[in-house]
Design a protein around this motif. Structure first.
Motif, PDB file in Angstrom:
ATOM      1  N   TYR A  20       0.835  -1.202   0.000  1.00 20.22           N
ATOM      2  CA  TYR A  20       0.000   0.000   0.000  1.00 20.22           C
ATOM      3  C   TYR A  20       0.872   1.254   0.000  1.00 20.22           C
ATOM      4  O   TYR A  20       0.636   2.179  -0.778  1.00 20.22           O
ATOM      5  CB  TYR A  20      -0.930  -0.003   1.219  1.00 20.22           C
ATOM      6  CG  TYR A  20      -1.694   1.281   1.389  1.00 20.22           C
ATOM      7  CD1 TYR A  20      -2.839   1.525   0.654  1.00 20.22           C
ATOM      8  CD2 TYR A  20      -1.258   2.263   2.282  1.00 20.22           C
ATOM      9  CE1 TYR A  20      -3.540   2.718   0.797  1.00 20.22           C
ATOM     10  CE2 TYR A  20      -1.952   3.447   2.438  1.00 20.22           C
ATOM     11  CZ  TYR A  20      -3.099   3.671   1.693  1.00 20.22           C
ATOM     12  OH  TYR A  20      -3.782   4.855   1.841  1.00 20.22           O
ATOM     13  N   GLN A  69       1.006   4.059  -2.944  1.00 24.83           N
ATOM     14  CA  GLN A  69       0.646   5.449  -2.645  1.00 24.83           C
ATOM     15  C   GLN A  69       1.867   6.373  -2.603  1.00 24.83           C
ATOM     16  O   GLN A  69       1.725   7.569  -2.347  1.00 24.83           O
ATOM     17  CB  GLN A  69      -0.090   5.514  -1.302  1.00 24.83           C
ATOM     18  CG  GLN A  69      -1.407   4.787  -1.281  1.00 24.83           C
ATOM     19  CD  GLN A  69      -2.418   5.404  -2.215  1.00 24.83           C
ATOM     20  OE1 GLN A  69      -2.531   6.624  -2.322  1.00 24.83           O
ATOM     21  NE2 GLN A  69      -3.165   4.568  -2.911  1.00 24.83           N
ATOM     22  N   TRP A  99      -3.339  10.272   9.615  1.00 25.32           N
ATOM     23  CA  TRP A  99      -4.340  10.354   8.545  1.00 25.32           C
ATOM     24  C   TRP A  99      -4.062   9.306   7.467  1.00 25.32           C
ATOM     25  O   TRP A  99      -4.968   8.619   7.011  1.00 25.32           O
ATOM     26  CB  TRP A  99      -4.346  11.756   7.948  1.00 25.32           C
ATOM     27  CG  TRP A  99      -5.199  11.877   6.722  1.00 25.32           C
ATOM     28  CD1 TRP A  99      -4.746  12.075   5.453  1.00 25.32           C
ATOM     29  CD2 TRP A  99      -6.615  11.806   6.635  1.00 25.32           C
ATOM     30  NE1 TRP A  99      -5.808  12.121   4.573  1.00 25.32           N
ATOM     31  CE2 TRP A  99      -6.976  11.957   5.278  1.00 25.32           C
ATOM     32  CE3 TRP A  99      -7.621  11.607   7.554  1.00 25.32           C
ATOM     33  CZ2 TRP A  99      -8.292  11.926   4.848  1.00 25.32           C
ATOM     34  CZ3 TRP A  99      -8.933  11.582   7.117  1.00 25.32           C
ATOM     35  CH2 TRP A  99      -9.257  11.740   5.783  1.00 25.32           C
ATOM     36  N   GLN A 100      -2.817   9.188   7.041  1.00 21.98           N
ATOM     37  CA  GLN A 100      -2.455   8.206   6.015  1.00 21.98           C
ATOM     38  C   GLN A 100      -2.681   6.782   6.511  1.00 21.98           C
ATOM     39  O   GLN A 100      -3.155   5.932   5.766  1.00 21.98           O
ATOM     40  CB  GLN A 100      -1.004   8.402   5.584  1.00 21.98           C
ATOM     41  CG  GLN A 100      -0.767   9.689   4.830  1.00 21.98           C
ATOM     42  CD  GLN A 100       0.692  10.050   4.711  1.00 21.98           C
ATOM     43  OE1 GLN A 100       1.501   9.737   5.592  1.00 21.98           O
ATOM     44  NE2 GLN A 100       1.043  10.729   3.637  1.00 21.98           N
ATOM     45  N   SER A 121      -4.848   5.889   8.758  1.00 23.95           N
ATOM     46  CA  SER A 121      -6.296   5.721   8.813  1.00 23.95           C
ATOM     47  C   SER A 121      -6.860   5.367   7.444  1.00 23.95           C
ATOM     48  O   SER A 121      -7.721   4.486   7.330  1.00 23.95           O
ATOM     49  CB  SER A 121      -6.946   7.007   9.332  1.00 23.95           C
ATOM     50  OG  SER A 121      -8.339   6.920   9.280  1.00 23.95           O
ATOM     51  N   ARG A 122      -6.360   6.009   6.395  1.00 32.23           N
ATOM     52  CA  ARG A 122      -6.813   5.702   5.025  1.00 32.23           C
ATOM     53  C   ARG A 122      -6.457   4.273   4.655  1.00 32.23           C
ATOM     54  O   ARG A 122      -7.233   3.590   4.009  1.00 32.23           O
ATOM     55  CB  ARG A 122      -6.223   6.679   4.035  1.00 32.23           C
ATOM     56  CG  ARG A 122      -6.814   8.072   4.182  1.00 32.23           C
ATOM     57  CD  ARG A 122      -6.339   9.010   3.123  1.00 32.23           C
ATOM     58  NE  ARG A 122      -6.867   8.571   1.838  1.00 32.23           N
ATOM     59  CZ  ARG A 122      -6.347   8.886   0.669  1.00 32.23           C
ATOM     60  NH1 ARG A 122      -5.268   9.650   0.628  1.00 32.23           N
ATOM     61  NH2 ARG A 122      -6.874   8.451  -0.447  1.00 32.23           N
ATOM     62  N   PHE A 123      -5.307   3.808   5.066  1.00 32.69           N
ATOM     63  CA  PHE A 123      -4.893   2.430   4.813  1.00 32.69           C
ATOM     64  C   PHE A 123      -5.846   1.448   5.514  1.00 32.69           C
ATOM     65  O   PHE A 123      -6.280   0.465   4.925  1.00 32.69           O
ATOM     66  CB  PHE A 123      -3.453   2.193   5.271  1.00 32.69           C
ATOM     67  CG  PHE A 123      -3.104   0.744   5.392  1.00 32.69           C
ATOM     68  CD1 PHE A 123      -2.950  -0.039   4.255  1.00 32.69           C
ATOM     69  CD2 PHE A 123      -2.908   0.165   6.632  1.00 32.69           C
ATOM     70  CE1 PHE A 123      -2.626  -1.389   4.354  1.00 32.69           C
ATOM     71  CE2 PHE A 123      -2.566  -1.176   6.742  1.00 32.69           C
ATOM     72  CZ  PHE A 123      -2.443  -1.956   5.598  1.00 32.69           C
ATOM     73  N   HIS A 174      -8.893   1.806   6.353  1.00 28.42           N
ATOM     74  CA  HIS A 174     -10.248   1.811   5.814  1.00 28.42           C
ATOM     75  C   HIS A 174     -10.228   1.465   4.363  1.00 28.42           C
ATOM     76  O   HIS A 174     -11.095   1.024   3.758  1.00 28.42           O
ATOM     77  CB  HIS A 174     -10.932   3.152   6.025  1.00 28.42           C
ATOM     78  CG  HIS A 174     -11.212   3.408   7.468  1.00 28.42           C
ATOM     79  ND1 HIS A 174     -12.124   2.702   8.189  1.00 28.42           N
ATOM     80  CD2 HIS A 174     -10.670   4.280   8.350  1.00 28.42           C
ATOM     81  CE1 HIS A 174     -12.144   3.129   9.431  1.00 28.42           C
ATOM     82  NE2 HIS A 174     -11.285   4.084   9.559  1.00 28.42           N
TER      83      HIS A 174
END
Length: 56
Positions: A35, A39, A49-50, A52-54, A56
């Motif tokens: 991932y 990215q 934040w990054q 958290s995106r991973f 979800h």
């Protein structure tokens, strides 16, 4: 294959962790590193934040 992931798994093995622990962590580590590579993120310096995106 990710060099960092392989080194992490060697560390688990050398620490005497159970085979199933290593097996479980292998897939999760590969997913996270893949991932980050996709990215274009530095896996060792992601923000909350990054991460958290991973997740979800």
């Amino acid at each position: 294959m990710h060099r960092e992931g392989s080194l992490f798994l060697v560390g688990l093995r050398n620490a005497g962790r159970a085979y199933n622990t290593e097996r479980t962590y292998a897939g999760r580590t590969a997913l996270y590193l893949s991932y980050c590579a996709h990215q274009r993120l530095n896996w060792a310096a992601v923000t909350v934040w990054q991460l958290s995106r991973f997740l979800h």
